[in-house]
Design a protein around this motif. Sequence first.
Motif, PDB file in Angstrom:
ATOM      1  N   GLY A   1       0.794  -1.015   0.101  1.00  0.00           N
ATOM      2  CA  GLY A   1      -0.093   0.061   0.157  1.00  0.00           C
ATOM      3  C   GLY A   1       0.789   1.340  -0.093  1.00  0.00           C
ATOM      4  N   ALA A   2       1.911   1.276   0.709  1.00  0.00           N
ATOM      5  CA  ALA A   2       2.770   2.480   0.820  1.00  0.00           C
ATOM      6  C   ALA A   2       3.496   2.642  -0.490  1.00  0.00           C
ATOM      7  N   LEU A   3       4.166   1.466  -0.960  1.00  0.00           N
ATOM      8  CA  LEU A   3       4.513   1.587  -2.336  1.00  0.00           C
ATOM      9  C   LEU A   3       3.522   2.126  -3.390  1.00  0.00           C
ATOM     10  N   ILE A   4       2.388   1.781  -3.349  1.00  0.00           N
ATOM     11  CA  ILE A   4       1.327   2.134  -4.356  1.00  0.00           C
ATOM     12  C   ILE A   4       1.120   3.570  -3.970  1.00  0.00           C
ATOM     13  N   HIS A   5       1.110   3.980  -3.015  1.00  0.00           N
ATOM     14  CA  HIS A   5       0.732   5.447  -2.470  1.00  0.00           C
ATOM     15  C   HIS A   5       1.899   6.237  -3.008  1.00  0.00           C
ATOM     16  N   GLY A   6       2.993   6.030  -3.068  1.00  0.00           N
ATOM     17  CA  GLY A   6       4.211   6.631  -3.523  1.00  0.00           C
ATOM     18  C   GLY A   6       4.037   6.923  -4.959  1.00  0.00           C
ATOM     19  N   ILE A   7       3.749   5.715  -5.651  1.00  0.00           N
ATOM     20  CA  ILE A   7       3.750   5.639  -7.225  1.00  0.00           C
ATOM     21  C   ILE A   7       2.541   6.888  -7.419  1.00  0.00           C
ATOM     22  N   ARG A   8       1.433   6.732  -7.009  1.00  0.00           N
ATOM     23  CA  ARG A   8       0.261   7.740  -7.028  1.00  0.00           C
ATOM     24  C   ARG A   8       0.735   8.909  -6.789  1.00  0.00           C
ATOM     25  N   ARG A   9       1.635   9.379  -6.040  1.00  0.00           N
ATOM     26  CA  ARG A   9       1.973  10.737  -5.690  1.00  0.00           C
ATOM     27  C   ARG A   9       2.705  11.168  -6.609  1.00  0.00           C
ATOM     28  N   GLN A  10       3.723  10.229  -7.120  1.00  0.00           N
ATOM     29  CA  GLN A  10       4.513  10.669  -8.232  1.00  0.00           C
ATOM     30  C   GLN A  10       3.887  11.017  -9.664  1.00  0.00           C
ATOM     31  N   LEU A  11       2.694  10.090  -9.980  1.00  0.00           N
ATOM     32  CA  LEU A  11       1.996  10.085 -11.085  1.00  0.00           C
ATOM     33  C   LEU A  11       1.415  11.482 -10.946  1.00  0.00           C
ATOM     34  N   ASP A  12       0.687  11.860  -9.718  1.00  0.00           N
ATOM     35  CA  ASP A  12       0.029  13.083  -9.658  1.00  0.00           C
ATOM     36  C   ASP A  12       0.674  14.305  -9.894  1.00  0.00           C
ATOM     37  N   GLU A  13       2.297  14.354  -9.514  1.00  0.00           N
ATOM     38  CA  GLU A  13       3.341  15.438  -9.930  1.00  0.00           C
ATOM     39  C   GLU A  13       3.647  15.737 -11.370  1.00  0.00           C
ATOM     40  N   CYS A  14       3.327  14.598 -12.195  1.00  0.00           N
ATOM     41  CA  CYS A  14       3.790  14.690 -13.544  1.00  0.00           C
ATOM     42  C   CYS A  14       2.892  15.622 -14.235  1.00  0.00           C
TER      43      CYS A  14
END
Length: 118
Positions: free
Chosen positions: A105-118
Amino acid sequence: MQFEEMEVWRRSTSLCIQMYRHFRGCRDFGFKDQITRSALSVPSNIAEGYERLSLKDRGRFWSYAKGSVGELRTQIHIGTEIDYINEDIAGQWLSETDQLSRMLGALIHGIRRQLDEC
């Protein structure tokens, strides 16, 4: 870094090996096949996601792995109720799957955050 260095991959691989060994002599082939497939799916999807080139694909496969953890937890509960898994082992496996789910869940959350920054 390679996926083999990820703690979540190492721990899920270890849990999978424990399950294969535990159910080695189980004659209920349907249950044995289902629970070992669920366990095998977790590190396999972590590895496949890690090797994907896009963050979106990586997140998708890690989400599959998290889903497989939920499936595995359900099968551990059922296996305990039908006396295929003793309470002590079930408790250890449930604790480990809970931790794996949180890690994913933490890894997925981190990816979502990175995608939102793009």
